[in-house]
Design an enzyme around this catalytic site. Structure first.
Site, PDB file in Angstrom:
ATOM      1  N   ILE A 490       0.571  -1.019   0.023  1.00 25.78           N
ATOM      2  CA  ILE A 490      -0.437   0.061   0.033  1.00 25.78           C
ATOM      3  C   ILE A 490       0.527   1.151   0.199  1.00 25.78           C
ATOM      4  O   ILE A 490       0.136   2.464  -0.068  1.00 25.78           O
ATOM      5  CB  ILE A 490      -1.030   0.143   1.460  1.00 25.78           C
ATOM      6  CG1 ILE A 490       0.146  -0.018   2.927  1.00 25.78           C
ATOM      7  CG2 ILE A 490      -2.177  -1.234   1.277  1.00 25.78           C
ATOM      8  CD1 ILE A 490      -1.043   0.364   3.939  1.00 25.78           C
ATOM      9  N   LYS A 492       5.243   2.995  -0.420  1.00 26.28           N
ATOM     10  CA  LYS A 492       6.468   2.703  -0.312  1.00 26.28           C
ATOM     11  C   LYS A 492       7.502   4.455   0.302  1.00 26.28           C
ATOM     12  O   LYS A 492       6.877   5.247  -0.238  1.00 26.28           O
ATOM     13  CB  LYS A 492       7.536   2.799  -1.486  1.00 26.28           C
ATOM     14  CG  LYS A 492       7.184   1.539  -2.400  1.00 26.28           C
ATOM     15  CD  LYS A 492       7.650   1.183  -3.806  1.00 26.28           C
ATOM     16  CE  LYS A 492       7.340  -0.380  -4.783  1.00 26.28           C
ATOM     17  NZ  LYS A 492       8.605  -1.532  -3.787  1.00 26.28           N
ATOM     18  N   GLY A 494      10.698   5.987   2.973  1.00 30.72           N
ATOM     19  CA  GLY A 494      12.316   6.172   2.909  1.00 30.72           C
ATOM     20  C   GLY A 494      12.833   5.126   3.368  1.00 30.72           C
ATOM     21  O   GLY A 494      14.188   3.773   3.018  1.00 30.72           O
ATOM     22  N   PHE A 495      11.340   4.447   4.451  1.00 30.36           N
ATOM     23  CA  PHE A 495      12.167   2.924   5.819  1.00 30.36           C
ATOM     24  C   PHE A 495      12.338   1.653   4.772  1.00 30.36           C
ATOM     25  O   PHE A 495      12.832   0.979   4.494  1.00 30.36           O
ATOM     26  CB  PHE A 495      11.365   3.618   6.775  1.00 30.36           C
ATOM     27  CG  PHE A 495      11.899   2.316   7.550  1.00 30.36           C
ATOM     28  CD1 PHE A 495      12.945   2.217   9.231  1.00 30.36           C
ATOM     29  CD2 PHE A 495      11.289   0.624   8.020  1.00 30.36           C
ATOM     30  CE1 PHE A 495      12.826   1.094   9.363  1.00 30.36           C
ATOM     31  CE2 PHE A 495      11.357   0.502   8.428  1.00 30.36           C
ATOM     32  CZ  PHE A 495      12.191   0.285   9.322  1.00 30.36           C
ATOM     33  N   GLY A 496      10.555   2.273   3.467  1.00 28.49           N
ATOM     34  CA  GLY A 496      11.200   0.408   3.401  1.00 28.49           C
ATOM     35  C   GLY A 496       9.602   0.536   2.802  1.00 28.49           C
ATOM     36  O   GLY A 496       8.756   1.711   2.780  1.00 28.49           O
ATOM     37  N   VAL A 498       5.712  -0.763   2.529  1.00 27.36           N
ATOM     38  CA  VAL A 498       4.391  -0.122   4.151  1.00 27.36           C
ATOM     39  C   VAL A 498       2.909  -1.478   2.621  1.00 27.36           C
ATOM     40  O   VAL A 498       2.702  -1.689   1.861  1.00 27.36           O
ATOM     41  CB  VAL A 498       3.558   0.605   4.030  1.00 27.36           C
ATOM     42  CG1 VAL A 498       2.533   0.788   4.981  1.00 27.36           C
ATOM     43  CG2 VAL A 498       4.866   1.790   4.686  1.00 27.36           C
ATOM     44  N   LYS A 512       5.086  -2.173   8.051  1.00 26.38           N
ATOM     45  CA  LYS A 512       6.593  -1.163   7.459  1.00 26.38           C
ATOM     46  C   LYS A 512       7.601  -2.558   7.420  1.00 26.38           C
ATOM     47  O   LYS A 512       7.875  -2.260   8.898  1.00 26.38           O
ATOM     48  CB  LYS A 512       6.498  -0.017   8.086  1.00 26.38           C
ATOM     49  CG  LYS A 512       7.100   1.162   7.329  1.00 26.38           C
ATOM     50  CD  LYS A 512       7.374   2.750   7.329  1.00 26.38           C
ATOM     51  CE  LYS A 512       7.700   2.395   8.905  1.00 26.38           C
ATOM     52  NZ  LYS A 512       7.661   4.224   9.229  1.00 26.38           N
ATOM     53  N   ASP A 608       9.654  15.313  11.159  1.00 29.28           N
ATOM     54  CA  ASP A 608       9.383  15.366  10.253  1.00 29.28           C
ATOM     55  C   ASP A 608       8.257  15.314  10.008  1.00 29.28           C
ATOM     56  O   ASP A 608       7.762  14.497   9.244  1.00 29.28           O
ATOM     57  CB  ASP A 608      10.000  13.997  10.185  1.00 29.28           C
ATOM     58  CG  ASP A 608      10.228  13.603   8.116  1.00 29.28           C
ATOM     59  OD1 ASP A 608      10.025  13.897   7.631  1.00 29.28           O
ATOM     60  OD2 ASP A 608       9.975  12.001   7.480  1.00 29.28           O
TER      61      ASP A 608
END
Length: 828
Positions: A490, A492, A494-496, A498, A512, A608
Site C-alpha cells: 500500500i 513505499k 524512505g524506510f521501506g 508498507v 512497514k 519530520d
C-alpha cells in the site's frame, strides 16, 4: 569406626534399592494384538498375537474380518494385511492387572474399501476419535496413540460405526508406560494430568532423522522437524549419534531414546552479521481451543565445554521460559525436559520458538525434541472455547547433588530438594500486546526469576530500552501479509515498503518493512519503538508491535483506513475533502503534536512533520505517524544541537541555519502542511516556475500581497468563510516565521485552528458574489471563546479538551473521556 562397615552396608543396600522405577522398567509383552487374524506375527521384536488366539483379550461378536491373502506391494507391514470390521457398536476387552498409565495405540490401514469407514472410538469414558476416517491417507498407516490412566480390572475399547458406515482396526497395543512417564504435579485448582486422556499429535526429533519403532525404546515414531520449521535458514542441525547421552534421574531412555538427545537444532549464527538477534520458530497444527501437554526436550551437545549460559523458550506469544542447562544438570550432554499445559487459541496452530537471552554471554539456543499431546475432555469431544492461557508448568529435572541426598536421606528430603529446584512459570503479567489472543494477566505474585524470564515476550533485544512486550515473531508477520504479497503493498517510503495485513485474531494492521539486510534505518527503527511504546494519544498512530529478528526491521501499526492526508489533497482519485473536514484534520494533527511537545514524558520533537505523516482512519480522524527521526529531551530544553534531518520543503530554515533543533521546527513544518491543505499542491513542485516551486515562499508572498484567494484549492473555494480563511491563513503565516522564537507553540496553533472551525460553523456561508460583511454579524453570535492575543494561550500537558469528529459534527471531549474511550490500561 566399628560402625562404618555397617553404615556403608546400609548405604549400599539403600542405594541399590532406591532406583527410580523407570530404570527397572522393561517393555512389556502385552498387549500387542494383530486384529482380524488367527496368526501371530513378530514386528519390532514384539509378537502381535492374532485376536482370535489371545486368551486375555475378547471382542464382541457383531463383526467380521478380512484377510488380504495377496497383500498389495504398497502394504507397509505384515501387520496391516488383516483388519477386523465391525458393523455395529463393538469393543475389545482387556484384563488389566496393575494400576497406572498405559500407552494405547490403534493402527489403521486402508485395505480394500476401508477408507470409506466413518466411526468413533472411546475408552475409559473418553471419546478418543470422533467421526474418524482415513480417506485422505494413501499408502500410509495411521497410528493413533493415547496415554490413559487405567485401574485394575477390565479395560474396553469401543468402536462405534457412524450412520450406515462401519468401524475397523488393524492392530492394537495396550501396555503400561514407565513409572513417572507423565508427571502429575499441578498448581492452583487445576486438574492434574494423569486422570486425563492424552492424545499424541506431534512427536518431533528436532535436528535428527525419522526414528521408527525399531530404534525407539517404547516403539514410538519420531518425525524430523524441518517441515514445521518456519524459516529453515535460522537453524542448523547438530548431531553426535556416536555418543550416548548422560541420562540422570528422572530422565531415562524411555522418556526419549538416545538419538533424540544426541541431535538438535541450534541457532544459525552468522559471525559476519552485526546482530544475530532472532528466533528459531516451529509452527505445529493443533486442535483449536483445547488443552495440550507440551513436552520440550533439551540436551546440550552444541557447547564445546561447560559454560554458564541460558536462552529463552517461547510458546505462542504469551509464555516465555528461561532455559539454563547447567543450572539444571551441571554437565554436558545431559538430557532434561520441561512440561507445559497450554490452551491453544482458535488459529489451529501452536508456535514454539527459541532465542538468545540478552543477559547471557553465549548468544545461542538449541532444542532437541518436542512432543505435543491433546488433553481429551472426559465424555466430551467438544473443546472449551476459553481464551488461550497456559495453565501449568512442570519442570522435571534434578541435579546430581539432589540425587545423592535422595539416596542418603530418602524420599522426604528428595521431595524437599526437588521442590526447591522446581520453578513455576506463570502467565506473563501486563503484556501490552492485545493483538494475540492469550496475552492475559495473572494476579499471582511473581518471583524475581520468573519476572526476569518474561522480560522477553518474544526474545531479548540488543537495545535494552525497547519494549519487549511489543515484539512479534517474524512468522506471524509473514502470515499477516501472506508472506509480503505484492497485492497487499500500500505504500513505499524512505524506510521501506508498507503492506496491509491481518493478524490471526482479525485485527487489521499496516506493516512497514525495511529492505531486508540493508542495515539502514536502524537508529530510526529503534527510536520509533522507544517513543511509540511509551506514548498514547487519540491523534498519534498506535504501534501494535515490531520485529527485529535476523536482519529484519519491521514496524506494525494500527491500520489507517483512509491513508495519508496528502492522498486526499492532490494527485489522487480519492474524494475531495471539504473545508470543514480539512480543519478538523489539522486540529487533530496539531493536538497530537502538542501532546508530543508538552504531554509526553521528557518532551518529544517529531522532526519530520509533513502531509504523508498525517494518517486518517475510517472516520477521517487524523493521527501523526512516523517517529523515526524524533528526538526527546526535557520540556524546558530550549534547543538540541543535532545533525539536520527532515524533508526538503518542510525543513525549518532556522534549524537548517543554526543546527539547533527546537519544538518550533515542528511548528514550521506544520505551517507548510497548512498551506498544502489550503492550496492542494506539494511543498516542492519543480515543474512550476521558479518563484512557485517552494510552497512556503510562494504562499507567504501571495498572503502578504492580499492575493491568497487566488491560490486556494478551487474545489473548496466556494465553501470557505472569509473569517475562517483569515484566521487559518494568519496562523499559517505565524508558523512560517523565519525566526523560531516568533512562531507560536503547537497549543496556540491548535486553539486558533479550533477558532477557525468555530468561525466556519457559526457564520453564514457566503455565496461567491457576496462580500465578507455578510459574515461579520455571524461572528458576533459566537460564544465568548475568542482570546487575544492567541500567542498567550497554553494548553495543559494533559490536553484539556479534544475535538473529535462524530458524523458531521464535532463534540468536545475531556482528556479523561478520551483516554477512557481508548481504554489506556489495555492499549496495545
Amino acid at each position: 569406626m566399628e560402625d562404618q562397615p555397617l553404615i556403608l552396608l546400609l548405604f549400599l543396600v539403600f542405594f541399590s534399592s532406591y532406583q527410580l522405577p523407570s530404570s527397572a522398567y522393561t517393555l512389556p509383552d502385552k498387549y500387542f494384538i494383530n486384529c482380524g487374524s488367527n496368526i501371530d506375527i513378530n514386528i519390532t521384536s514384539r509378537t502381535y498375537v492374532g485376536d482370535m488366539n489371545s486368551g486375555h483379550v475378547s471382542f464382541t461378536e457383531q463383526n467380521s474380518y478380512v484377510v488380504d491373502k495377496k497383500p498389495a506391494s504398497n502394504t507397509p507391514s505384515a501387520l496391516y494385511q488383516t483388519a477386523r470390521i465391525f458393523r455395529k457398536k463393538s469393543s475389545y476387552n482387556f484384563k488389566i492387572d496393575s494400576n497406572g498409565s498405559y500407552l494405547v495405540r490403534l493402527h489403521f490401514f486402508g485395505l480394500s474399501n476401508l477408507r470409506t469407514a466413518v466411526f468413533n472410538v472411546s475408552a475409559s469414558g473418553f471419546l478418543l476419535l470422533h467421526n474418524f476416517t482415513i480417506q485422505n491417507s494413501d499408502k500410509t498407516a495411521v497410528i493413533k496413540e493415547f496415554i490413559l490412566s487405567i485401574p485394575i480390572g477390565e479395560f474396553s475399547i469401543h468402536l462405534v460405526p457412524q450412520g450406515s458406515s462401519f468401524a475397523f482396526v488393524n492392530a492394537i497395543e495396550v501396555f503400561p508406560a514407565p513409572p513417572d512417564f507423565i508427571n502429575d504435579e499441578h498448581s492452583n485448582d487445576q486438574k492434574g494430568i494423569l486422570p486425563q486422556a492424552l492424545h499424541t499429535i506431534h512427536r518431533i526429533n528436532v535436528g535428527g532423522p525419522t526414528l521408527t519403532p525399531e530404534n525407539d525404546t517404547l516403539l514410538r515414531t519420531w518425525l524430523p522437524d524441518d517441515p514445521y520449521l518456519y524459516n529453515v535458514h535460522t537453524a542448523i542441525n547438530k548431531q553426535d549419534l556416536s555418543a550416548q547421552p548422560n541420562y540422570m534421574a528422572p530422565v531415562n531412555k524411555f522418556i526419549a531414546p538416545a538419538p533424540v538427545y544426541m541431535s538438535a537444532k541450534e541457532m544459525n549464527i552468522d559471525t559476519s552479521r552485526q546482530s544475530n538477534n532472532f528466533n528459531v520458530t516451529w509452527s505445529y497444527d493443533v486442535t483449536r481451543n483445547a488443552r495440550h501437554l507440551v513436552r520440550v526436550h533439551f540436551c546440550d551437545i552444541v557447547s564445546p565445554s561447560l559454560s554458564n549460559f541460558q536462552f529463552l523458550l517461547y510458546i505462542d506469544n504469551y509464555l516465555s521460559k528461561e532455559i539454563n542447562p547447567y543450572q539444571t544438570t551441571g554437565q554436558l550432554a545431559t538430557p532434561f525436559y520441561v512440561d507445559f499445559v497450554v490452551v491453544s487459541d482458535d488459529s489451529g496452530f501452536m508456535n514454539i520458538s527459541i532465542g538468545p537471552d540478552s543477559r547471557s554471554l553465549v548468544k545461542t539456543a538449541f532444542l532437541n525434541g518436542v512432543e505435543i499431546m491433546e488433553m481429551m475432555r472426559e465424555s466430551d469431544f467438544v473443546k472449551s472455547k476459553q481464551k488461550p492461557v497456559f495453565v501449568i508448568v512442570v519442570p522435571v529435572v534434578l541435579g546430581v547433588g539432589g540425587l545423592v541426598l535422595v539416596c542418603i536421606f530418602g524420599g522426604l528430603l528428595f521431595i524437599i530438594l526437588r521442590s526447591k529446584k522446581l520453578k513455576s512459570i506463570e502467565t506473563p503479567e501486563g503484556l501490552p500486546l492485545t493483538a494475540y489472543k492469550g496475552s492475559t494477566h495473572s494476579n499471582r505474585k511473581k518471583s524475581q526469576q520468573s519476572t526476569r524470564s518474561r522480560e522477553g515476550t518474544t526474545n531479548a533485544s540488543p537495545v535494552p530500552d525497547l519494549n519487549l512486550g511489543l515484539k512479534i515473531p517474524f512468522f506471524e508477520i509473514q502470515l499477516a501479509t501472506s508472506n509480503f504479497d505484492t497485492k497487499l503493498l500500500i505504500g513505499k517510503g524512505g524506510f521501506g515498503d508498507v503492506y496491509r495485513g491481518t493478524l490471526r485474531t482479525g485485527i487489521r494492521v499496516a506493516v512497514k518493512r525495511s529492505k531486508p539486510g540493508s542495515g539502514q534505518g536502524l537508529p530510526e527503527f529503534q527510536t520509533e519503538i522507544m517513543i511509540l511504546s511509551r506514548i498514547r494519544h487519540l491523534h498519534l498512530v498506535s504501534l501494535i508491535g515490531y520485529c527485529d529478528e535476523m536482519s529484519e526491521m519491521i514496524l506494525v501499526y494500527e491500520f489507517m483506513e483512509k491513508g495519508t492526508l496528502r492522498e486526499h489533497l492532490y494527485n489522487s482519485e480519492l474524494p475531495c475533502l471539504s473545508w470543514k473536514q480539512r480543519l478538523e484534520i489539522c486540529i487533530g494533527a496539531a493536538r497530537g503534536l502538542n501532546y508530543l511537545h508538552r504531554g509526553a514524558t521528557g518532551g518529544i520533537i517529531h522532526r519530520d512533520v509533513k502531509s504523508t505523516n498525517i494518517l486518517l482512519d475510517e472516520n477521517l480522524v487524523a493521527k501523526v505517524a512516523d517517529f523515526g527521526l524524533s528526538r526527546s529531551g526535557p520540556p524546558d530544553q530550549s534547543h538540541v544541537s543535532t545533525v539536520v534531518k527532515g524533508t526538503f520543503g518542510y525543513l525549518d530554515p532556522d534549524y537548517f541555519r543554526t543546527q539547533q533543533l527546537t519544538e518550533k521546527s515542528d511548528v514550521y513544518s506544520f505551517g507548510v502542511v497548512l498551506l498544502e491543505v489550503l492550496c492542494a499542491r506539494p511543498a516542492i513542485d519543480p515543474t512550476l516556475p521558479m518563484d512557485q516551486v517552494n510552497l512556503a515562499e510562494w504562499g507567504m508572498l501571495y498572503k502578504k500581497k492580499g492575493l491568497l484567494e487566488q491560490i486556494l484549492d478551487p474545489s473548496i473555494k466556494p465553501q470557505i468563510n472569509p473569517n475562517s480563511l483569515r484566521k487559518f491563513a494568519d496562523m499559517a503565516e505565524k508558523c512560517l516565521e523565519e525566526d523560531a522564537a516568533d512562531r507560536p507553540t503547537m497549543s496556540d496553533v491548535a486553539w486558533d485552528l479550533e477558532y477557525a472551525l468555530q468561525l466556519q460553523q457559526t457564520a453564514v456561508v457566503q455565496e461567491p458574489h457576496e462580500d465578507s460583511t455578510t459574515n461579520v454579524s455571524g461572528m458576533l453570535l459566537l460564544p465568548v471563546i475568542q482570546r487575544l492575543p492567541s500567542m498567550t494561550a497554553q494548553f495543559q500537558s494533559d490536553d484539556t479538551s479534544i475535538i473529535r469528529p462524530e458524523g458531521d459534527s464535532c463534540s468536545l471531549l475531556s482528556t479523561g473521556e478520551v483516554f477512557s474511550q481508548l481504554r489506556i490500561d489495555d492499549a496495545r
